[in-house]
Design a protein around this motif. Structure first.
Motif, PDB file in Angstrom:
ATOM      1  N   VAL A 195       0.551  -2.904  -1.290  1.00 32.43           N
ATOM      2  CA  VAL A 195      -0.019  -2.685  -2.625  1.00 32.43           C
ATOM      3  C   VAL A 195      -0.607  -1.274  -2.712  1.00 32.43           C
ATOM      4  O   VAL A 195      -1.077  -0.722  -1.718  1.00 32.43           O
ATOM      5  CB  VAL A 195      -1.105  -3.726  -2.994  1.00 32.43           C
ATOM      6  CG1 VAL A 195      -0.564  -5.137  -2.856  1.00 32.43           C
ATOM      7  CG2 VAL A 195      -2.355  -3.564  -2.167  1.00 32.43           C
ATOM      8  N   ASP A 196      -0.554  -0.702  -3.921  1.00 38.26           N
ATOM      9  CA  ASP A 196      -1.023   0.672  -4.086  1.00 38.26           C
ATOM     10  C   ASP A 196      -2.145   0.784  -5.118  1.00 38.26           C
ATOM     11  O   ASP A 196      -2.334   1.809  -5.749  1.00 38.26           O
ATOM     12  CB  ASP A 196       0.139   1.595  -4.467  1.00 38.26           C
ATOM     13  CG  ASP A 196       0.867   1.121  -5.730  1.00 38.26           C
ATOM     14  OD1 ASP A 196       0.392   0.157  -6.363  1.00 38.26           O
ATOM     15  OD2 ASP A 196       1.899   1.724  -6.066  1.00 38.26           O
ATOM     16  N   ASN A 197      -2.922  -0.300  -5.265  1.00 42.76           N
ATOM     17  CA  ASN A 197      -3.999  -0.320  -6.262  1.00 42.76           C
ATOM     18  C   ASN A 197      -5.144   0.604  -5.870  1.00 42.76           C
ATOM     19  O   ASN A 197      -5.432   0.772  -4.681  1.00 42.76           O
ATOM     20  CB  ASN A 197      -4.575  -1.736  -6.402  1.00 42.76           C
ATOM     21  CG  ASN A 197      -3.497  -2.752  -6.712  1.00 42.76           C
ATOM     22  OD1 ASN A 197      -2.669  -3.051  -5.870  1.00 42.76           O
ATOM     23  ND2 ASN A 197      -3.486  -3.274  -7.917  1.00 42.76           N
ATOM     24  N   PRO A 198      -5.849   1.179  -6.870  1.00 43.92           N
ATOM     25  CA  PRO A 198      -7.090   1.901  -6.574  1.00 43.92           C
ATOM     26  C   PRO A 198      -8.213   0.902  -6.260  1.00 43.92           C
ATOM     27  O   PRO A 198      -7.996  -0.308  -6.320  1.00 43.92           O
ATOM     28  CB  PRO A 198      -7.365   2.666  -7.874  1.00 43.92           C
ATOM     29  CG  PRO A 198      -6.780   1.777  -8.935  1.00 43.92           C
ATOM     30  CD  PRO A 198      -5.564   1.124  -8.312  1.00 43.92           C
ATOM     31  N   LYS A 203      -6.889  -2.032 -12.649  1.00 43.52           N
ATOM     32  CA  LYS A 203      -5.890  -2.285 -11.602  1.00 43.52           C
ATOM     33  C   LYS A 203      -6.535  -2.323 -10.217  1.00 43.52           C
ATOM     34  O   LYS A 203      -5.854  -2.291  -9.196  1.00 43.52           O
ATOM     35  CB  LYS A 203      -4.825  -1.190 -11.630  1.00 43.52           C
ATOM     36  CG  LYS A 203      -3.958  -1.257 -12.865  1.00 43.52           C
ATOM     37  CD  LYS A 203      -2.680  -0.463 -12.699  1.00 43.52           C
ATOM     38  CE  LYS A 203      -1.696  -0.824 -13.788  1.00 43.52           C
ATOM     39  NZ  LYS A 203      -1.170   0.294 -14.529  1.00 43.52           N
ATOM     40  N   GLY A 204      -7.862  -2.389 -10.169  1.00 44.92           N
ATOM     41  CA  GLY A 204      -8.591  -2.349  -8.911  1.00 44.92           C
ATOM     42  C   GLY A 204      -8.607  -3.685  -8.181  1.00 44.92           C
ATOM     43  O   GLY A 204      -8.119  -4.705  -8.681  1.00 44.92           O
ATOM     44  N   ALA A 205      -9.201  -3.662  -6.992  1.00 46.81           N
ATOM     45  CA  ALA A 205      -9.199  -4.844  -6.121  1.00 46.81           C
ATOM     46  C   ALA A 205      -9.818  -6.083  -6.777  1.00 46.81           C
ATOM     47  O   ALA A 205      -9.207  -7.157  -6.752  1.00 46.81           O
ATOM     48  CB  ALA A 205      -9.912  -4.513  -4.807  1.00 46.81           C
ATOM     49  N   VAL A 208      -7.534  -7.406  -9.952  1.00 44.92           N
ATOM     50  CA  VAL A 208      -6.174  -7.878  -9.677  1.00 44.92           C
ATOM     51  C   VAL A 208      -6.158  -9.010  -8.655  1.00 44.92           C
ATOM     52  O   VAL A 208      -5.432  -9.988  -8.800  1.00 44.92           O
ATOM     53  CB  VAL A 208      -5.281  -6.708  -9.206  1.00 44.92           C
ATOM     54  CG1 VAL A 208      -3.876  -7.200  -8.862  1.00 44.92           C
ATOM     55  CG2 VAL A 208      -5.212  -5.628 -10.290  1.00 44.92           C
ATOM     56  N   TYR A 209      -6.973  -8.870  -7.605  1.00 43.47           N
ATOM     57  CA  TYR A 209      -6.879  -9.833  -6.496  1.00 43.47           C
ATOM     58  C   TYR A 209      -8.084 -10.769  -6.379  1.00 43.47           C
ATOM     59  O   TYR A 209      -8.065 -11.699  -5.569  1.00 43.47           O
ATOM     60  CB  TYR A 209      -6.666  -9.084  -5.167  1.00 43.47           C
ATOM     61  CG  TYR A 209      -5.426  -8.225  -5.216  1.00 43.47           C
ATOM     62  CD1 TYR A 209      -4.157  -8.798  -5.222  1.00 43.47           C
ATOM     63  CD2 TYR A 209      -5.529  -6.843  -5.313  1.00 43.47           C
ATOM     64  CE1 TYR A 209      -3.016  -8.017  -5.310  1.00 43.47           C
ATOM     65  CE2 TYR A 209      -4.392  -6.045  -5.403  1.00 43.47           C
ATOM     66  CZ  TYR A 209      -3.140  -6.647  -5.400  1.00 43.47           C
ATOM     67  OH  TYR A 209      -2.013  -5.870  -5.494  1.00 43.47           O
ATOM     68  N   ASP A 224     -16.658  -5.423  -9.253  1.00 35.26           N
ATOM     69  CA  ASP A 224     -16.159  -4.118  -9.683  1.00 35.26           C
ATOM     70  C   ASP A 224     -17.312  -3.120  -9.807  1.00 35.26           C
ATOM     71  O   ASP A 224     -17.210  -1.974  -9.350  1.00 35.26           O
ATOM     72  CB  ASP A 224     -15.412  -4.249 -11.017  1.00 35.26           C
ATOM     73  CG  ASP A 224     -14.508  -3.056 -11.279  1.00 35.26           C
ATOM     74  OD1 ASP A 224     -13.483  -2.932 -10.586  1.00 35.26           O
ATOM     75  OD2 ASP A 224     -14.846  -2.233 -12.148  1.00 35.26           O
ATOM     76  N   ALA A 249      -4.027   5.652  -4.169  1.00 34.90           N
ATOM     77  CA  ALA A 249      -3.154   4.503  -3.924  1.00 34.90           C
ATOM     78  C   ALA A 249      -3.530   3.858  -2.599  1.00 34.90           C
ATOM     79  O   ALA A 249      -3.719   4.551  -1.594  1.00 34.90           O
ATOM     80  CB  ALA A 249      -1.696   4.962  -3.877  1.00 34.90           C
ATOM     81  N   GLY A 252      -7.476  -0.026  -3.030  1.00 37.22           N
ATOM     82  CA  GLY A 252      -7.818  -1.393  -3.412  1.00 37.22           C
ATOM     83  C   GLY A 252      -7.148  -2.469  -2.583  1.00 37.22           C
ATOM     84  O   GLY A 252      -7.329  -3.660  -2.838  1.00 37.22           O
TER      85      GLY A 252
END
Length: 378
Positions: A195-198, A203-205, A208-209, A224, A249, A252
């Protein structure tokens, strides 16, 4: 056709039913039932998430076990893999969702401390290069627990350590990285992730997750904010690169442990790319005429850096034919073709009942492999 046929089985696990090693064994058995003299080379693969250490061990690395802290602080036995001066460390071994008791989540308090202990154990074992596979985490602490285990200090307004987990970072006032293990500066350190999330933002950790770790919308908002605050405090401690890393990238990945790894000087690379290098994929590929890859579900996610896409891309570049096995198939033929996969063979084509596919994945996969042998090897 004349001559011995040579097949490379380079598949990931079927999550919840078969390990990558078992997938290779079952495919081999099915192929040999149809073409008894087929030469099969098995190279189980992983993309940095859970199963990465097992893939390295299957490729000849030595398995090393060590007692570390699990995500809730409980003692767990975790493994890393070592060969020569290279260690493969998998954060999920110490801080993964599988380390939580069944049905228990701890989105605000789960810590990556044990992952830091695993990295320290790799250094103690003489590692000069570390591949740090991240994914499948139970944590969203930005790697603060990992950094703490490696000598960093994260303190509140009374000079006391902040509580473990991402939630505790809200009370962070000062970060001190001066005590980090000095061996880290002389190690080649690679962050391997699919994964390449910030670190933060839409779109951060957390956004998204967070849900897969049991975080409610309120938890995600709190995490956050806490991670953004953490990055700000780190900026004061180490300079503007702390903000750059947070937006990078991979920051996150695995609840932000990617951010902690970048702070340690890691370079970020797609997990499957790194693992194919480490496992010796190129020479194995050169020996094969057909490549069989796969994972539990071939879907849209597969195309974004998962193991089968990486295997197929490398095989296509070498002019090799690629087919895939999977539990379920959710990609149309044209998407498979663009990924370099000639054809996919789902277990559901043999047994439409998903529950039966999961329960009897091994025998059904052997039947799927027989079909591949008929279509491509006879």
């Amino acid at each position: 056709m004349d001559g011995t046929r040579r097949v490379l089985v380079a598949a990931d696990k079927f999550k919840g039913s078969l390990t990558a090693v078992q997938v290779a064994e079952r495919v081999t058995a099915g192929l040999r039932r149809v073409v008894p003299d087929v030469e099969v080379e098995a190279l189980p693969v992983a993309d940095g998430g859970d199963g990465t250490v097992d893939a390295a061990v299957a490729a000849g690395f030595e398995r090393r076990e060590v007692r570390v802290a699990g995500p809730l602080g409980q003692d767990v036995t975790a493994a890393f893999a070592l060969r020569g001066g290279t260690a493969v460390v998998e954060m999920a071994e110490a801080s993964g969702l599988q380390r939580l008791p069944a049905g228990v989540f701890a989105p605000l308090t789960a810590s990556t401390y044990g992952s830091g202990e695993l990295l320290r154990a790799a250094l103690d074992a003489g590692a000069r290069a570390i591949v740090f596979g991240v994914g499948g985490s139970a944590t969203t602490d930005g790697g603060a627990g990992m950094l703490t285990a490696l000598g960093a200090r994260f303190l509140d307004d009374e000079g006391e350590p902040v509580p473990p987990g991402g939630g505790g970072l809200a009370s962070l006032v000062r970060a001190d990285l001066s005590g980090l293990d000095p061996r880290l500066s002389s190690v080649e350190f690679v962050l391997a992730s699919d994964v390449d999330n910030p670190l933060t933002g839409p779109k951060g950790a957390p956004a998204v997750y967070g849900p897969q770790k049991g975080a409610s919308p309120d938890d995600m908002e709190a995490l956050d904010a806490a991670l953004a605050h953490y990055a700000k405090v780190l900026e004061a401690a180490v300079g503007p690169q702390a903000a750059e890393y947070a937006a990078s990238a991979g920051a996150g990945a695995a609840g932000g442990i990617g951010y902690g790894a970048l702070l340690l000087g890691a370079s970020f690379r797609p997990g499957i790319e790194v693992m194919l290098d480490v496992l010796g994929f190129a020479p194995a590929l050169a020996r094969a005429e057909l490549v069989i890859t796969g994972e539990g579900s071939l879907d849209e996610q597969t195309l974004h850096g998962k193991a089968p896409a990486g295997v197929a891309a490398a095989a296509r570049a070498a002019g090799k034919e690629v087919v895939a096995v999977c539990g379920r198939l959710a990609l149309p033929p044209e998407a498979l073709g663009r990924a370099g996969i000639r054809r996919a063979y789902p277990l559901t084509a043999v047994e439409p009942d998903i529950a039966a596919c999961i329960a009897d994945a091994g025998p059904i996969l052997e039947r799927v492999a027989e079909a591949i042998a008929h279509d491509f090897l006879t």
